[in-house]
Motif scaffolding. Structure first.
Motif, PDB file in Angstrom:
ATOM      1  N   LYS A  22       0.814  -1.217   0.000  1.00  0.00           N
ATOM      2  CA  LYS A  22       0.000   0.000   0.000  1.00  0.00           C
ATOM      3  C   LYS A  22       0.849   1.269   0.000  1.00  0.00           C
ATOM      4  CE  LYS A  22      -4.305  -1.683   1.965  1.00  0.00           C
ATOM      5  NZ  LYS A  22      -5.188  -1.079   0.929  1.00  0.00           N
ATOM      6  N   CYS A  70      -4.083  -5.264   9.618  1.00  0.00           N
ATOM      7  CA  CYS A  70      -4.206  -5.043   8.169  1.00  0.00           C
ATOM      8  C   CYS A  70      -5.561  -4.450   7.817  1.00  0.00           C
ATOM      9  CB  CYS A  70      -3.990  -6.359   7.422  1.00  0.00           C
ATOM     10  SG  CYS A  70      -2.285  -6.955   7.452  1.00  0.00           S
ATOM     11  N   ARG A  71      -6.607  -4.923   8.467  1.00  0.00           N
ATOM     12  CA  ARG A  71      -7.941  -4.376   8.181  1.00  0.00           C
ATOM     13  C   ARG A  71      -8.013  -2.896   8.561  1.00  0.00           C
ATOM     14  NH1 ARG A  71     -12.254  -6.103   6.244  1.00  0.00           N
ATOM     15  NH2 ARG A  71     -11.624  -8.291   6.369  1.00  0.00           N
ATOM     16  N   GLU A  74      -6.394  -1.087   5.775  1.00  0.00           N
ATOM     17  CA  GLU A  74      -7.236  -1.152   4.581  1.00  0.00           C
ATOM     18  C   GLU A  74      -8.359  -0.118   4.657  1.00  0.00           C
ATOM     19  OE1 GLU A  74      -8.674  -3.650   1.041  1.00  0.00           O
ATOM     20  OE2 GLU A  74      -6.755  -3.232   1.979  1.00  0.00           O
ATOM     21  N   GLU A  75      -8.939   0.045   5.845  1.00  0.00           N
ATOM     22  CA  GLU A  75     -10.009   1.035   6.011  1.00  0.00           C
ATOM     23  C   GLU A  75      -9.472   2.455   5.868  1.00  0.00           C
ATOM     24  OE1 GLU A  75     -13.283   0.566   6.483  1.00  0.00           O
ATOM     25  OE2 GLU A  75     -13.082  -1.616   6.348  1.00  0.00           O
ATOM     26  N   PRO A  78      -7.686   2.582   1.388  1.00  0.00           N
ATOM     27  CA  PRO A  78      -8.350   1.516   0.623  1.00  0.00           C
ATOM     28  C   PRO A  78      -7.607   1.044  -0.616  1.00  0.00           C
ATOM     29  CG  PRO A  78      -9.890   3.281   1.184  1.00  0.00           C
ATOM     30  CD  PRO A  78      -8.525   3.786   1.494  1.00  0.00           C
ATOM     31  N   PRO A  81      -6.732  -2.295  -3.071  1.00  0.00           N
ATOM     32  CA  PRO A  81      -7.513  -3.158  -2.175  1.00  0.00           C
ATOM     33  C   PRO A  81      -6.869  -4.535  -2.016  1.00  0.00           C
ATOM     34  CG  PRO A  81      -8.554  -3.041  -4.329  1.00  0.00           C
ATOM     35  CD  PRO A  81      -7.408  -2.076  -4.367  1.00  0.00           C
ATOM     36  N   LEU A  83      -8.073  -6.604   0.643  1.00  0.00           N
ATOM     37  CA  LEU A  83      -9.047  -7.397   1.392  1.00  0.00           C
ATOM     38  C   LEU A  83     -10.380  -7.504   0.654  1.00  0.00           C
ATOM     39  CD1 LEU A  83      -8.278  -6.067   4.976  1.00  0.00           C
ATOM     40  CD2 LEU A  83      -7.907  -8.385   4.177  1.00  0.00           C
ATOM     41  N   ARG A  90     -14.898  -9.496  -0.859  1.00  0.00           N
ATOM     42  CA  ARG A  90     -14.340  -9.492   0.495  1.00  0.00           C
ATOM     43  C   ARG A  90     -14.539 -10.840   1.168  1.00  0.00           C
ATOM     44  NH1 ARG A  90     -15.833  -3.921   0.292  1.00  0.00           N
ATOM     45  NH2 ARG A  90     -17.966  -4.353   0.948  1.00  0.00           N
ATOM     46  N   THR A 161      -3.848 -10.398  -3.123  1.00  0.00           N
ATOM     47  CA  THR A 161      -4.547 -10.046  -1.885  1.00  0.00           C
ATOM     48  C   THR A 161      -3.778 -10.545  -0.671  1.00  0.00           C
ATOM     49  OG1 THR A 161      -5.832 -12.097  -1.685  1.00  0.00           O
ATOM     50  CG2 THR A 161      -6.769 -10.347  -3.086  1.00  0.00           C
TER      51      THR A 161
END
Length: 203
Positions: A22, A70-71, A74-75, A78, A81, A83, A90, A161
């Motif tokens: 990311k 990680c989540r 990700e939020e 984004p 992506p 996740l 998802r 992913t």
């Protein structure tokens, strides 16, 4: 924000690779797990399970599971992506990541932790027979993945992913777990060469 990092251990690496994919830079504090630094009072106060990685946010919130960390990222970030992109995607990514965690990485890690002499003070009791029993399970999963990867590029579909990150951790642990790399599984090895050649893999 501070990420307590555990070096080459699979779960800290998963988060670092995720961040690298990311393009996110986070302040790190290295913890020497070879010297049992993850059992120090500082880490225990943050995570009573004495596991790494640990992410401490600016408001004092502590996140301690690699996928949860990680989540969070990700939020907050984004793109790209890792996740999933919609409800179905998802769920598919989550399904495959759980499979890679529970039916691949766990088998390889158990073989390592229960048979390697260096782990005798970590895994108490260290049960060699249990460790040995996980080797054929790991091989069966690799054979399964070889078939699956004949029809797609990555573990969960046509996009890289978190499931690929988790599966790569299992593959990278084969050598210390004393499990032969399945060079005869062409699809699996094609996938592994691709993901381990990504710049993020060196994170």
């Amino acid at each position: 924000m501070l990420l307590y990092d555990g070096g080459r251990a699979p779960n800290p690496r998963r988060v670092r690779i995720f961040l690298a994919e990311k393009g996110i830079e986070v302040p790190l504090k290295s913890v020497d797990m070879t010297k049992m630094g993850h059992r120090a009072d500082e880490i225990t106060a943050l995570n009573p399970f004495q596991r790494l990685p640990v992410l401490q946010l600016d408001d004092g919130t502590v996140l301690t599971e690699s996928v949860a960390i990680c989540r969070y990222f990700e939020e907050m970030h984004p793109e790209p992506p890792l996740l999933g992109v919609d409800s179905v995607d998802r769920a598919v990514v989550e399904m495959w990541n759980r499979r890679m965690e529970l039916q691949f990485l766990l088998f390889v890690a158990s073989a390592f932790r229960h048979t390697h002499p260096a782990m005798k003070d970590w895994e108490v009791p260290q049960i060699e027979a249990f460790g040995e029993s996980n080797r054929p399970k790991a091989l069966r999963m690799m054979e399964f993945l070889d078939v699956e990867l004949s029809a797609r590029t990555f573990i969960a579909g046509e996009r890289y992913t978190i499931a690929d990150i988790t599966a790569m951790m299992a593959m990278d642990m084969l050598k210390p777990a004393r499990i032969d790399k399945p060079l005869h599984l062409d699809n699996l090895m094609r996938w592994y060469e691709a993901v381990s050649g990504r710049p993020s893999a060196s994170a």
